[in-house]
Motif scaffolding. Structure first.
Motif, PDB file in Angstrom:
ATOM      1  N   SER A  11       0.858  -1.302   0.058  1.00  0.00           N
ATOM      2  CA  SER A  11       0.111   0.220  -0.082  1.00  0.00           C
ATOM      3  C   SER A  11       0.810   1.456  -0.036  1.00  0.00           C
ATOM      4  O   SER A  11       0.372   2.357  -0.497  1.00  0.00           O
ATOM      5  CB  SER A  11      -1.064  -0.166   1.145  1.00  0.00           C
ATOM      6  OG  SER A  11      -0.137   0.025   2.512  1.00  0.00           O
ATOM      7  N   GLU A  12       2.093   1.069   0.512  1.00  0.00           N
ATOM      8  CA  GLU A  12       2.863   2.272   0.651  1.00  0.00           C
ATOM      9  C   GLU A  12       3.899   2.685  -0.474  1.00  0.00           C
ATOM     10  O   GLU A  12       4.420   3.640  -0.775  1.00  0.00           O
ATOM     11  CB  GLU A  12       3.773   2.363   1.881  1.00  0.00           C
ATOM     12  CG  GLU A  12       2.866   2.586   3.081  1.00  0.00           C
ATOM     13  CD  GLU A  12       2.074   3.829   3.148  1.00  0.00           C
ATOM     14  OE1 GLU A  12       2.600   4.924   2.609  1.00  0.00           O
ATOM     15  OE2 GLU A  12       0.744   3.928   3.752  1.00  0.00           O
ATOM     16  N   GLN A  53     -11.016  -4.567   4.692  1.00  0.00           N
ATOM     17  CA  GLN A  53     -10.226  -3.153   4.278  1.00  0.00           C
ATOM     18  C   GLN A  53     -10.804  -2.150   3.674  1.00  0.00           C
ATOM     19  O   GLN A  53     -11.844  -2.072   3.252  1.00  0.00           O
ATOM     20  CB  GLN A  53      -9.331  -4.059   3.005  1.00  0.00           C
ATOM     21  CG  GLN A  53      -8.359  -4.815   3.387  1.00  0.00           C
ATOM     22  CD  GLN A  53      -7.495  -4.396   4.762  1.00  0.00           C
ATOM     23  OE1 GLN A  53      -6.852  -3.582   4.799  1.00  0.00           O
ATOM     24  NE2 GLN A  53      -7.522  -5.607   5.724  1.00  0.00           N
ATOM     25  N   ARG A  54     -10.070  -1.146   4.165  1.00  0.00           N
ATOM     26  CA  ARG A  54     -10.687   0.368   3.860  1.00  0.00           C
ATOM     27  C   ARG A  54     -10.106   0.858   2.937  1.00  0.00           C
ATOM     28  O   ARG A  54     -10.334   1.840   2.303  1.00  0.00           O
ATOM     29  CB  ARG A  54     -10.894   1.177   5.359  1.00  0.00           C
ATOM     30  CG  ARG A  54     -11.819   0.682   6.197  1.00  0.00           C
ATOM     31  CD  ARG A  54     -11.831   1.549   7.385  1.00  0.00           C
ATOM     32  NE  ARG A  54     -12.856   0.863   8.340  1.00  0.00           N
ATOM     33  CZ  ARG A  54     -12.833   1.671   9.683  1.00  0.00           C
ATOM     34  NH1 ARG A  54     -12.100   2.541  10.055  1.00  0.00           N
ATOM     35  NH2 ARG A  54     -13.514   0.984  10.336  1.00  0.00           N
ATOM     36  N   ASN A  55      -8.780   0.275   2.576  1.00  0.00           N
ATOM     37  CA  ASN A  55      -7.801   0.853   1.552  1.00  0.00           C
ATOM     38  C   ASN A  55      -7.666   0.187   0.451  1.00  0.00           C
ATOM     39  O   ASN A  55      -7.566  -1.225   0.529  1.00  0.00           O
ATOM     40  CB  ASN A  55      -6.616   1.150   2.261  1.00  0.00           C
ATOM     41  CG  ASN A  55      -5.483   1.598   1.242  1.00  0.00           C
ATOM     42  OD1 ASN A  55      -4.781   0.926   0.563  1.00  0.00           O
ATOM     43  ND2 ASN A  55      -5.015   2.721   1.539  1.00  0.00           N
ATOM     44  N   LYS A  78      -5.587  -0.494  -1.881  1.00  0.00           N
ATOM     45  CA  LYS A  78      -4.240  -1.208  -2.161  1.00  0.00           C
ATOM     46  C   LYS A  78      -4.089  -2.449  -1.218  1.00  0.00           C
ATOM     47  O   LYS A  78      -3.501  -3.452  -1.373  1.00  0.00           O
ATOM     48  CB  LYS A  78      -2.903  -0.308  -2.061  1.00  0.00           C
ATOM     49  CG  LYS A  78      -2.610   0.403  -3.672  1.00  0.00           C
ATOM     50  CD  LYS A  78      -1.285   0.874  -3.271  1.00  0.00           C
ATOM     51  CE  LYS A  78      -0.616   1.393  -4.581  1.00  0.00           C
ATOM     52  NZ  LYS A  78       0.760   2.126  -4.350  1.00  0.00           N
ATOM     53  N   ARG A  79      -4.568  -2.158   0.000  1.00  0.00           N
ATOM     54  CA  ARG A  79      -4.367  -3.279   0.956  1.00  0.00           C
ATOM     55  C   ARG A  79      -5.327  -4.265   0.869  1.00  0.00           C
ATOM     56  O   ARG A  79      -4.988  -5.369   0.716  1.00  0.00           O
ATOM     57  CB  ARG A  79      -4.804  -2.463   2.565  1.00  0.00           C
ATOM     58  CG  ARG A  79      -3.728  -1.563   3.086  1.00  0.00           C
ATOM     59  CD  ARG A  79      -4.100  -1.045   4.334  1.00  0.00           C
ATOM     60  NE  ARG A  79      -4.079  -1.992   5.460  1.00  0.00           N
ATOM     61  CZ  ARG A  79      -3.015  -2.457   6.017  1.00  0.00           C
ATOM     62  NH1 ARG A  79      -1.674  -1.769   5.895  1.00  0.00           N
ATOM     63  NH2 ARG A  79      -3.101  -3.439   6.964  1.00  0.00           N
ATOM     64  N   HIS A 137      -5.116   7.195  -6.943  1.00  0.00           N
ATOM     65  CA  HIS A 137      -4.545   7.821  -5.948  1.00  0.00           C
ATOM     66  C   HIS A 137      -4.064   9.364  -6.283  1.00  0.00           C
ATOM     67  O   HIS A 137      -4.294  10.464  -5.508  1.00  0.00           O
ATOM     68  CB  HIS A 137      -3.443   7.014  -5.286  1.00  0.00           C
ATOM     69  CG  HIS A 137      -2.700   7.791  -4.146  1.00  0.00           C
ATOM     70  ND1 HIS A 137      -1.709   8.698  -4.287  1.00  0.00           N
ATOM     71  CD2 HIS A 137      -2.981   7.824  -2.799  1.00  0.00           C
ATOM     72  CE1 HIS A 137      -1.358   9.090  -2.914  1.00  0.00           C
ATOM     73  NE2 HIS A 137      -2.191   8.416  -2.171  1.00  0.00           N
ATOM     74  N   THR A 197      -5.925  10.004  -2.209  1.00  0.00           N
ATOM     75  CA  THR A 197      -6.350   9.087  -0.985  1.00  0.00           C
ATOM     76  C   THR A 197      -6.882   7.675  -1.803  1.00  0.00           C
ATOM     77  O   THR A 197      -7.145   7.759  -3.196  1.00  0.00           O
ATOM     78  CB  THR A 197      -7.668   9.402  -0.270  1.00  0.00           C
ATOM     79  OG1 THR A 197      -7.811   8.552   0.735  1.00  0.00           O
ATOM     80  CG2 THR A 197      -8.942   9.646  -0.937  1.00  0.00           C
ATOM     81  N   LEU A 198      -6.872   6.570  -1.006  1.00  0.00           N
ATOM     82  CA  LEU A 198      -7.256   5.377  -1.633  1.00  0.00           C
ATOM     83  C   LEU A 198      -8.053   4.582  -0.588  1.00  0.00           C
ATOM     84  O   LEU A 198      -8.464   3.489  -0.464  1.00  0.00           O
ATOM     85  CB  LEU A 198      -6.052   4.349  -1.611  1.00  0.00           C
ATOM     86  CG  LEU A 198      -5.313   4.465  -2.907  1.00  0.00           C
ATOM     87  CD1 LEU A 198      -3.945   3.798  -2.974  1.00  0.00           C
ATOM     88  CD2 LEU A 198      -5.927   4.335  -4.192  1.00  0.00           C
ATOM     89  N   ASP A 199      -8.602   5.489   0.403  1.00  0.00           N
ATOM     90  CA  ASP A 199      -9.714   5.123   1.459  1.00  0.00           C
ATOM     91  C   ASP A 199     -11.127   4.921   0.909  1.00  0.00           C
ATOM     92  O   ASP A 199     -11.206   6.139   0.136  1.00  0.00           O
ATOM     93  CB  ASP A 199      -9.662   6.153   2.447  1.00  0.00           C
ATOM     94  CG  ASP A 199     -10.383   5.502   3.878  1.00  0.00           C
ATOM     95  OD1 ASP A 199     -11.608   5.536   3.799  1.00  0.00           O
ATOM     96  OD2 ASP A 199      -9.934   5.317   4.853  1.00  0.00           O
TER      97      ASP A 199
END
Length: 492
Positions: free
Chosen positions: A240-241, A300-302, A304-305, A355, A360-362
């Motif tokens: 994710s990072e 998951q809320r993201n 990428k995660r 992104h 954001t990706l949330d």
């Protein structure tokens, strides 16, 4: 000198990018370098088939490529090329938005070819010690790429990655040393060779107790790098990072490189012990990874995660398929590696576009309505999501069905039912998250996306290749995978 050329091209590209000045030159060097590696990979694939099951070797068998190695070289080169094409527009926009500095831009273009060189050395090195060093080099290069943005969250992810990855590699080193110790005294008084091919030739003579211990250490060690549960905890943070091109390489091929290393020890251990010990362990860890992935995807809320936990499921499926050890399941595992390598980069490229558009990706902050604000990205994301969920007409439907059918025909009917239930559960989780993102209600007004030709090309080419090789799998490619499957199963 084909194998040497495959290693030298990306390594030289990385060195040239240290001194290259114009940005366009660094971009061109990366794309040209990885395109050359792909051409060389295709040549290796043809050479391995032409050799009729005899491995290609160079430097007195220091470098060695059989069908399994050739298959992995193809996957690495394809994903690396797609990532280098996508990186052009991605980092140009990052520079324009002052997200990265010129120094960080150069770091990416230096480290990425070095990262690929390490992965290529893993699959081409015959020496188990060199293979371990190559995996260590991929970890060092990729951890710097994960920390590229120099944010607090990216630095935390990088530290977590380096701590858990280093611990895993230390355990893998112990396993490698135990493997060498198992060969001492088995070669007529001479010091044993550390080459995998030589060890395989004397595998029945190796010390059984040491080989049992060695595989346990290697499984935990390289299993950490492969993202197998419960050693997977670094994976969602790193994915994710990292910059999206790096995330694509981590998920598309880096995890599979660690699986490749595991498979080499699995083949050796099975030949030594003559039992199901190693494949039962692969089977158990793989099934646990699959079962764990589904609930985490739902939570998951993201974006990428969520994609990272999807990788956990697919890595688990590959290990389960190898553990079942039938011709159909092992072939399905290799097929799944290929289709997954073509699909996952598109998802991470789409996440990168999102992104850069919304910062954001949330899922909660993104809202929905992506089909209206980012129609091209939404279309490609939707197609890739269908593919990764195993829906027809995409290839992962074929590979997953191959594994399930292989389980039913090899007395693993109960396992096939569990796999099917897990896949359905994950499909529902991905659908739940992405349907709202693509079709839901938009939060406020946002400008429509501006997308470059290189961006569309990087996302479209893997999807196009996925559809092409789903409909038409060349006989030569099928033959290569069948040979690789026989190597994994220990069939002469």
């Amino acid at each position: 000198m084909l194998l040497t050329s495959i290693l030298c091209v990306p390594f030289v590209v990385g060195l040239l990018c240290i001194v290259a000045r114009p940005r366009a030159l660094m971009e061109l060097l990366n794309i040209a370098g990885f395109a050359s590696v792909l051409v060389l990979g295709v040549k290796l694939f043809k050479t391995v088939l032409a050799n009729n099951r005899v491995a290609v070797s160079e430097w007195n068998e220091f470098l060695r490529a059989d069908a399994l190695s050739a298959w992995m070289v193809l996957l690495i080169s394809v994903v690396s090329l797609a990532s280098s094409i996508y990186a052009v527009s991605y980092f140009r926009r990052n520079l324009a938005d002052a997200v990265v500095t010129e120094r960080r831009f150069r770091e990416f273009y230096v480290l990425t070819p070095i990262f690929s060189t390490g992965m290529l050395l893993v699959v081409l090195a015959n020496n188990l010690g060199v293979m371990w060093i190559a995996l260590e080099s991929t970890a060092l290069a990729s951890v710097l790429l994960v920390a590229l943005y120099n944010r607090k969250t990216s630095l935390e992810a990088a530290w977590k990655y380096v701590m858990l990855g280093s611990l895993g590699l230390v355990l893998a080193l112990f396993g490698t040393i135990f493997t060498y110790a198992a060969a001492i005294g088995k070669t007529g008084g001479e010091m044993p060779s550390f080459n995998w091919s030589r060890l395989l030739a004397i595998a029945p003579q190796l010390d059984h107790h040491l080989m049992t211990l060695a595989f346990i250490f290697v499984l935990v060690g390289y299993g950490t790098k492969a993202g197998l549960a419960p050693m997977h905890t670094w994976l969602p943070d790193a994915h994710s990072e990292a910059p999206s091109p790096t995330s694509a390489m981590l998920s598309g091929v880096s995890l599979k490189i660690a699986i490749y290393a595991l498979l080499r020890f699995h083949i050796l251990t099975t030949a030594c012990l003559g039992s199901d010990f190693s494949r039962n362990l692969l089977f158990g860890f793989g099934l646990f990874s699959m079962l764990l992935a589904g609930p985490f995807i739902l939570l998951q809320r993201n974006l990428k995660r969520m994609l990272a936990y999807s990788s956990l499921e697919h890595v688990g499926l590959i290990c389960v398929a190898v553990g079942m050890n039938s011709p159909l399941t092992v072939f399905g595992a290799l097929l799944h590696m290929g289709y997954h390598a073509l699909t996952k980069p598109v998802l991470f490229f789409a996440a990168g576009n999102i992104h850069q558009q919304f910062h954001t990706l949330d899922f909660r902050r993104l809202g929905g309505g992506l089909v209206r604000t980012m129609p091209v990205t939404a279309l490609l994301l939707g197609l890739a999501a269908m593919a990764v969920s195993g829906l027809p007409p995409f290839g992962m439907f074929v590979s997953e069905l191959t594994v399930i059918i292989g389980g039913f025909t090899s007395h693993y009917a109960g396992v096939s039912v569990i796999i099917l239930a897990t896949l359905i559960f994950v499909f529902c989780g991905v659908l739940n998250k992405l349907a709202g993102l693509l079709l839901g209600t938009s939060k406020g007004e946002h400008p429509r996306e501006t997308i470059s030709v290189s961006n569309v090309m990087a996302m479209s080419l893997p999807l196009g290749a996925l559809l092409l090789f789903t409909i038409w799998l060349p006989g030569s490619l099928r033959q290569l995978m069948e040979q690789a499957a026989n190597i994994i199963r220990g069939v002469p």
